[in-house]
Design an enzyme around this catalytic site. Structure first.
Site, short mmCIF file in Angstrom:
data_model
loop_
_atom_site.label_atom_id
_atom_site.label_comp_id
_atom_site.label_asym_id
_atom_site.label_seq_id
_atom_site.Cartn_x
_atom_site.Cartn_y
_atom_site.Cartn_z
N TYR A 16 46.14 28.17 29.92
CA TYR A 16 45.94 29.62 29.95
C TYR A 16 47.08 30.37 30.64
O TYR A 16 47.34 31.51 30.33
CB TYR A 16 44.61 29.95 30.64
CG TYR A 16 43.44 29.85 29.70
CD1 TYR A 16 43.00 30.95 28.97
CD2 TYR A 16 42.78 28.64 29.50
CE1 TYR A 16 41.94 30.86 28.08
CE2 TYR A 16 41.72 28.54 28.62
CZ TYR A 16 41.31 29.65 27.92
OH TYR A 16 40.27 29.56 27.02
N LYS A 217 48.12 33.77 47.51
CA LYS A 217 47.35 33.56 46.28
C LYS A 217 45.88 33.23 46.60
O LYS A 217 44.95 33.77 46.01
CB LYS A 217 47.97 32.42 45.47
CG LYS A 217 47.16 31.96 44.29
CD LYS A 217 47.11 33.00 43.20
CE LYS A 217 46.13 32.65 42.12
NZ LYS A 217 46.04 33.67 41.07
N CYS A 271 39.04 30.21 39.19
CA CYS A 271 39.90 30.71 40.28
C CYS A 271 39.05 31.19 41.45
O CYS A 271 39.09 30.61 42.54
CB CYS A 271 40.75 31.86 39.76
SG CYS A 271 41.61 31.40 38.25
N1 SAJ Z 1 32.46 39.22 39.03
C1 SAJ Z 1 31.29 39.79 39.51
N2 SAJ Z 1 31.33 41.07 39.98
C2 SAJ Z 1 32.47 41.80 40.01
C3 SAJ Z 1 33.66 41.22 39.52
C4 SAJ Z 1 33.63 39.91 39.04
O1 SAJ Z 1 30.23 39.17 39.51
O2 SAJ Z 1 32.42 42.96 40.44
C5 SAJ Z 1 32.43 37.83 38.51
C6 SAJ Z 1 32.80 37.72 37.04
O3 SAJ Z 1 31.71 37.97 36.20
C7 SAJ Z 1 33.27 36.28 36.96
C8 SAJ Z 1 33.93 36.05 38.32
O4 SAJ Z 1 33.43 37.08 39.17
O5 SAJ Z 1 32.19 35.38 36.81
C9 SAJ Z 1 35.43 36.09 38.33
O6 SAJ Z 1 35.91 37.16 37.51
P1 SAJ Z 1 37.12 38.10 37.95
O7 SAJ Z 1 37.33 39.12 36.89
O8 SAJ Z 1 36.91 38.61 39.32
O9 SAJ Z 1 38.37 37.12 38.08
P2 SAJ Z 1 39.09 36.01 37.17
O10 SAJ Z 1 38.60 34.67 37.62
O11 SAJ Z 1 39.06 36.29 35.72
O12 SAJ Z 1 40.62 36.23 37.65
C10 SAJ Z 1 40.93 36.19 39.03
C11 SAJ Z 1 41.77 37.43 39.38
N3 SAJ Z 1 41.90 37.56 40.83
C12 SAJ Z 1 41.60 38.73 41.48
O13 SAJ Z 1 41.17 39.70 40.92
C13 SAJ Z 1 41.84 38.73 42.95
C14 SAJ Z 1 43.14 37.32 38.72
O14 SAJ Z 1 43.99 38.39 39.11
C15 SAJ Z 1 43.79 35.98 39.12
O15 SAJ Z 1 45.07 35.83 38.51
C16 SAJ Z 1 42.89 34.87 38.63
O16 SAJ Z 1 41.63 34.99 39.31
C17 SAJ Z 1 43.57 33.55 38.94
O17 SAJ Z 1 44.18 32.96 38.01
O18 SAJ Z 1 43.60 33.14 40.10
#
Ligand code: SAJ
Length: 429
Positions: A16, A217, A271
């Protein structure tokens, strides 16, 4: 790599992060070889096709492969710059010990072709100290090359840690436009890596040392996990008090210095639910808040399973539509997904009463085999299901008008249907 000539690049790991990164470097006219252990992945890319879903990635890969700028191989190739983007999972040992075997095996492979003047950049999310560990490993394999930070004088190679911070679904845009932390083992290493990223990153590149970049990170994702945990804890408090958590958060967020995230069925992906453990593992006695954040988000998943099972058990005549399997909205990634775990648990318990709607799936994952649960389209679920459990906030579900779901009992774990929120609290189930 001399003067302005384009460096030859080798990207190790074509998943990815690695594949979009390889494609974007190739778009900047640097010849790229992508290396992956999977022959199938390599063959797919060499045909100009892709094995993952990501907005606009298909056209980009097709273009750079056709122009001869990107090719894939299962064998390590000599290059001027090596970018390592392999997975760093944790072990299933109960302690969540980081598993660095993929990183170290990539480093071993790089060592076989490394030459004076090369730059090695680690992008995989890693515990603090991994880049130096990788340097030590390469130093042991290649005593003929002077490594940065070990010997006096100018080292023969540069080594840096430069994490990505892209969001699935927006990877290409964010790879080019997000700011980046560039952590060199020495300042000279950071400058070498900076010159490389400047070729394809429009965001600001900030140089630092490798350990700070590694921690940065982890901190970004732990910050998000802890903040989602706060929202999830509020949702369980609200359930106990008979309150609508989304209304409470909406009101609180009108304060100019309050910005609470959204509750859901737990935290998924590879992540946010993983990286906090890398900090906890590194400083177990100093990280009670981060540890508790993880525990709260996992507890929320169990809370949703209990509520959903109670609703389904109390209404034996009704078919149940579980809406969504992905770990978050509008993506096709079902790995480490709380929605998938909730739906599979219900399927094991309630069998053919369970129907799953997932617009991004062609079939149900293997743990549904033999349960009797079926994958159906949204119209079938709306017609046949007397209970609807919203697990993912896909746009397809969000857009369903109130009148089409007015006959069903609803458990909306994502808060996408404000008109039905009165059914979401545990007190009302
Ligand atoms: N989630 C919630 N409530 C929210 C936001 C997210 O329940 O308000 C949940 C989502 O449904 C999901 C999980 O959290 O299950 C993670 O989703 P996400 O959109 O927060 O993050 P990822 O895993 O898609 O991507 C994250 C991002 N990190 C941050 O926002 C700090 C991205 O920028 C990173 O590059 C990525 O991790 C990574 O590769 O580390």
């Amino acid at each position: 790599m001399r003067g302005e000539s384009k460096p030859e690049v080798c990207v190790i790991g074509l998943g990815y992060i690695g594949l979009p990164t390889a494609a974007i470097i190739a778009r900047a006219n640097c010849p790229v070889t992508g290396v992956d252990v999977s022959q199938q992945v390599v063959d797919t890319i060499n045909r100009g096709e892709i094995h993952i879903e990501e907005v606009d990635l298909d056209g980009l890969v097709q273009g750079v492969v056709q122009r001869g700028l990107l090719k894939a191989s299962t064998k390590m190739q000599a290059a001027d710059v090596f970018v390592i983007a392999v997975p760093t999972p944790f072990m299933k040992d109960g302690d969540h010990t980081p598993n660095l075997s993929y990183v170290m095996s990539a480093a071993d492979d790089v060592a076989t072709v490394l030459k004076k003047g090369d730059t090695i950049i680690l992008e995989s999310t890693c515990p603090v100290g991994t880049t130096e560990q990788m340097r030590d490993r390469i130093a042991a394999l290649r005593p003929d090359l002077a490594m940065p930070g070990l010997a006096a004088g100018t080292p023969d190679v540069a080594i840096a840690y430069c994490p990505e911070r892209v969001l699935p679904g927006r990877i290409l845009e964010e790879l080019a436009n997000n700011d980046r932390s560039i952590g060199g083992i020495t300042p000279r290493c950071a400058r070498k890596a900076l010159a490389f990223y400047k070729r394809f990153v429009r965001g600001t590149c900030v140089t630092t040392d490798a350990r700070s970049a590694e921690m940065c990170k982890l901190v970004e994702n732990a910050y998000r996990d802890v903040n989602i945990a706060f929202a999830n804890e509020l949702s369980m408090i609200s359930d106990a008090m008979g309150l609508d958590v989304w209304e409470v958060i909406r009101l609180a967020n009108r304060h100019p210095r309050v910005n609470i995230l959204q509750p859901g069925p737990g935290v998924g992906g590879h992540c946010i639910a993983v990286d906090p453990y890398f900090i906890i593992h590194g400083a177990p006695d100093q990280s009670p808040l981060i540890r508790t954040g993880r525990a709260v988000n996992d507890a929320k998943m169990r809370h949703v399973i209990e509520n959903a099972a109670r609703l389904v058990g109390d209404n034996p005549g009704l078919k149940v539509g579980c809406l969504g399997l992905a770990f978050k909205a509008n993506i096709d990634d079902f790995r480490e997904s709380p929605a998938r775990l909730v739906a599979a648990t219900l399927a094991r318990r309630f069998g053919d009463r369970i129907a799953v709607v997932e617009p991004y799936a062609e079939s149900l994952p293997q743990e549904f085999a033999g349960t009797g649960a079926a994958l159906v389209d949204i119209d079938t679920a709306l017609e046949e299901c007397g209970i609807l459990i919203v697990l993912v906030d896909h746009d397809l579900f969000r857009a369903i008008p109130a009148e089409e779901r007015s006959r069903a009992l609803i458990y909306d774990t994502r808060g996408i249907w404000p008109d039905f929120r009165q059914h979401t609290s545990a007190a009302n189930l």
